[in-house]
Every structure is written in C-alpha cells, then in structure tokens.
Design a protein around this motif. Sequence first.
Motif, PDB file in Angstrom:
ATOM      1  N   UNK A 195       0.705  -1.229   0.316  1.00 63.84           N
ATOM      2  CA  UNK A 195      -0.062  -0.197   0.349  1.00 63.84           C
ATOM      3  C   UNK A 195       0.441   1.246  -0.096  1.00 63.84           C
ATOM      4  N   UNK A 196       2.108   1.147   0.018  1.00 64.54           N
ATOM      5  CA  UNK A 196       3.094   2.152   0.496  1.00 64.54           C
ATOM      6  C   UNK A 196       3.932   2.443  -0.883  1.00 64.54           C
ATOM      7  N   UNK A 197       3.475   1.896  -2.241  1.00 62.59           N
ATOM      8  CA  UNK A 197       4.089   1.894  -3.506  1.00 62.59           C
ATOM      9  C   UNK A 197       5.419   1.123  -3.262  1.00 62.59           C
ATOM     10  N   UNK A 198       5.812  -0.004  -2.613  1.00 63.92           N
ATOM     11  CA  UNK A 198       6.679  -0.828  -2.598  1.00 63.92           C
ATOM     12  C   UNK A 198       6.998  -0.848  -4.123  1.00 63.92           C
ATOM     13  N   UNK A 199       8.856  -1.104  -4.416  1.00 63.18           N
ATOM     14  CA  UNK A 199       8.376  -1.915  -5.818  1.00 63.18           C
ATOM     15  C   UNK A 199       9.309  -3.210  -6.261  1.00 63.18           C
ATOM     16  N   UNK A 200       9.083  -3.764  -4.471  1.00 61.40           N
ATOM     17  CA  UNK A 200       8.907  -5.572  -4.798  1.00 61.40           C
ATOM     18  C   UNK A 200       8.106  -5.779  -3.482  1.00 61.40           C
ATOM     19  N   UNK A 201       7.603  -6.171  -3.526  1.00 60.44           N
ATOM     20  CA  UNK A 201       6.899  -7.819  -2.946  1.00 60.44           C
ATOM     21  C   UNK A 201       7.426  -9.096  -2.521  1.00 60.44           C
ATOM     22  N   UNK A 202       8.228  -9.550  -2.895  1.00 61.67           N
ATOM     23  CA  UNK A 202       8.900 -10.193  -3.074  1.00 61.67           C
ATOM     24  C   UNK A 202       9.794 -10.346  -1.114  1.00 61.67           C
ATOM     25  N   UNK A 203       9.177 -11.695  -1.033  1.00 62.81           N
ATOM     26  CA  UNK A 203       9.830 -11.907   0.507  1.00 62.81           C
ATOM     27  C   UNK A 203      11.244 -11.620   0.777  1.00 62.81           C
ATOM     28  N   UNK A 204      11.935 -13.269  -0.583  1.00 54.82           N
ATOM     29  CA  UNK A 204      13.535 -13.271   0.132  1.00 54.82           C
ATOM     30  C   UNK A 204      14.311 -12.299   0.202  1.00 54.82           C
ATOM     31  N   UNK A 205      14.040 -11.150  -1.887  1.00 60.00           N
ATOM     32  CA  UNK A 205      15.677 -10.110  -1.143  1.00 60.00           C
ATOM     33  C   UNK A 205      15.591  -9.705   0.012  1.00 60.00           C
ATOM     34  N   UNK A 206      13.565  -9.220   0.719  1.00 61.36           N
ATOM     35  CA  UNK A 206      12.992  -8.118   1.236  1.00 61.36           C
ATOM     36  C   UNK A 206      14.304  -9.121   2.984  1.00 61.36           C
ATOM     37  N   UNK A 207      13.632 -10.189   2.825  1.00 68.49           N
ATOM     38  CA  UNK A 207      14.291 -10.683   4.026  1.00 68.49           C
ATOM     39  C   UNK A 207      15.861 -10.972   4.384  1.00 68.49           C
ATOM     40  N   UNK A 208      16.571 -10.685   2.910  1.00 67.04           N
ATOM     41  CA  UNK A 208      17.976 -10.944   2.859  1.00 67.04           C
ATOM     42  C   UNK A 208      18.614  -9.731   3.349  1.00 67.04           C
ATOM     43  N   UNK A 209      17.712  -8.618   2.799  1.00 60.88           N
ATOM     44  CA  UNK A 209      18.338  -7.641   3.125  1.00 60.88           C
ATOM     45  C   UNK A 209      18.137  -7.001   4.512  1.00 60.88           C
ATOM     46  N   UNK A 210      16.870  -7.170   4.937  1.00 56.32           N
ATOM     47  CA  UNK A 210      16.589  -7.060   6.540  1.00 56.32           C
ATOM     48  C   UNK A 210      17.656  -7.584   7.262  1.00 56.32           C
ATOM     49  N   UNK A 211      17.858  -8.663   6.962  1.00 51.75           N
ATOM     50  CA  UNK A 211      18.964  -9.878   7.851  1.00 51.75           C
ATOM     51  C   UNK A 211      20.643  -8.924   7.634  1.00 51.75           C
ATOM     52  N   UNK A 212      20.761  -8.737   6.404  1.00 52.47           N
ATOM     53  CA  UNK A 212      22.593  -7.943   6.475  1.00 52.47           C
ATOM     54  C   UNK A 212      21.879  -6.786   7.263  1.00 52.47           C
ATOM     55  N   UNK A 213      21.145  -6.220   6.717  1.00 54.46           N
ATOM     56  CA  UNK A 213      21.136  -4.607   7.184  1.00 54.46           C
ATOM     57  C   UNK A 213      21.835  -4.743   8.998  1.00 54.46           C
ATOM     58  N   UNK A 214      21.134  -6.144   9.319  1.00 55.70           N
ATOM     59  CA  UNK A 214      20.294  -6.421  10.901  1.00 55.70           C
ATOM     60  C   UNK A 214      22.138  -6.798  11.859  1.00 55.70           C
ATOM     61  N   UNK A 215      23.212  -7.651  11.024  1.00 51.10           N
ATOM     62  CA  UNK A 215      23.950  -7.732  10.710  1.00 51.10           C
ATOM     63  C   UNK A 215      24.813  -6.524  11.060  1.00 51.10           C
ATOM     64  N   UNK A 216      25.146  -5.676   9.818  1.00 49.41           N
ATOM     65  CA  UNK A 216      26.042  -4.685  10.448  1.00 49.41           C
ATOM     66  C   UNK A 216      25.787  -3.476  10.894  1.00 49.41           C
ATOM     67  N   UNK A 217      24.576  -3.660  11.416  1.00 49.72           N
ATOM     68  CA  UNK A 217      24.265  -2.466  12.721  1.00 49.72           C
ATOM     69  C   UNK A 217      24.583  -3.160  13.722  1.00 49.72           C
ATOM     70  N   UNK A 218      24.188  -4.305  14.515  1.00 46.09           N
ATOM     71  CA  UNK A 218      24.544  -5.103  15.462  1.00 46.09           C
ATOM     72  C   UNK A 218      26.167  -5.549  15.673  1.00 46.09           C
TER      73      UNK A 218
END
Length: 297
Positions: A195-218
Amino acid sequence: MTPPDAEANRWSDLDRPPLNAAALRRALVRPDSLWTSLDVVRETGSTNSDLTALTARAARPGSLPEGAVLVAEAQHAARGRLDRRWSAPARSGLFVSVLLTPGDERRGAVPVDRWGWIPLLAGVAVATALSRAAGVDTALKWPNDLLVTVDGEERKAGGILAERAGDGSVVLGIGLNVSLTADELPVPGAGSLLLAGARTTDRDPLLRAVLRSLEQWYGDWRAAGGDPVASGLQETYAAGCATLGRRVRALLPGEREVSGEAVALDGDGRLVIATDEGGLQSVGAGDIVHLRPAESG
C-alpha cells in the motif's frame, strides 16, 4: 510448529510464493556471518516464543549459537509490546526472530544497561533495508513501531519485540506487513509495503536485506561496546524517528499519562518529553500516542 511446504509447491501461489529456505541459507549462513542457522516453518504461534523455548531447552549455555534465525510463513499468536496480538494472512509478511547474545563474555559482553538499544537498533536496520530493497521510506515511532505513508497518512506496517532469553541472550522479533491489501489490514490505521508503493513485495530479497542490515548494525554496536554514540546508532535513530519533535501523550505503567513534546533520546534510548507542566521526563516504557494539532490542547 508446522514444517514448510515442499519446494515443489513454491509457485502454488504466484502472488505470495513461499520463502525458499535453501536459497536463503546459501545467501546468509556463511562462516564469516552472524547468522549460524536459518529455518522456515509453514505456521506457528509465535517465532519469538518458539526461539525462546529452543534457547531454554538447550543442553548448556551457548549450545544454541548466536545467530539462529527462525522464520514463519504464518503466525496465529504473534505478540507485540504490552502482549498485543499480531495476525496476517499466510505469506503476506515477514515474521522472523533471531537469537542474539550481547552478554557473551567470549566476544566481549555489552553492558546490560545498553541492551535497551537493541529494539531501536533493529528499527534502524529494518528502515535502512526497506529503503534500499523496496524503495519505501520507513519512519520509526518510538520505541518499536515501523511506519509507512499510505495516501498521505502515517500507518503502522510493522513492529519489533526484544525479550530476554536467559543469561546473556535476547530473542529479537520483527513483524512486517508486506503484501497486505486494504481489505486484509488487521485494524484501521495499519499499512503495508504494498500500500506504500513498494517496488517489490518479493519477501526473499526483502528478508535478505533486513538480515544483512541487522548484521551490520548489530556488529557495529557490539564493536563499540554497545555505545550508541560511537556506533552511530543514536544519531541515525534520531534522524529517522517520527516521534521526535512531535506532541505526544505517553501512557505509562500504573495508568499514568504524560503529555508534551518529544524532544530527544537519552543515552539509554529513553524518550525525553518536555512536559506540559514545564519539566523534562525520560520515558523508558509505555505507549506513545502521536497527537494531531487538534488534540494538542
């Protein structure tokens, strides 16, 4: 927990295909990575509850290593802060919990009084990931809500819950509405990446991006001994926090309320409110309501 669908069924729902657990493991579970295991289940009550139980059942401290990841395609008893329930259609969101061990002395324990930054760190990590992977600006509502803009209105699209899971361990849960339509929203005022106009709703790349970002910040936060200033966490969170600079009402434990302007985060991650009575109050727990101008008086 229910085992995941067989990979043969991956394209049984073209709009909402199941996550590819094997591909996710290949991409994320590496010798030099924070992530040590990744499991996807078809359905469960709560990934946080399941991962906490697995940690408690471990034969000895540390036998379930830091970096265990549990993902569910659907949850029917997910919990948010204040024990609120969270539900969504199967495969419509990301429902993931990870095990972190900031108290592990072998890696240099982060002082417990800095662990309150973990859910704020997760918010920064998720917002950063969604901006890059989905093209969606995600704002942070203190302490643990993820906000997106739908038709010019701020909507909650996700939340974060961090829970102690034994000595030195924290289970961090992230729930995110990805492909929910307007008819599927659980409550008025909710939102989703779709609903916010995301360019993708494919959860595989979204989950990879979230976990990689979390790894970096943590990793940066741990390397700084949990210092929110040295790691850049406090500055980045403040820059993306929709609560700061707003008039708010804080609903505090004991049925107390405080109203005023949210002006800062203190060194412990607490929200500092300039109260209507003229003082400053740091809030470490409670519900925050963003007030509209008409509600400010």
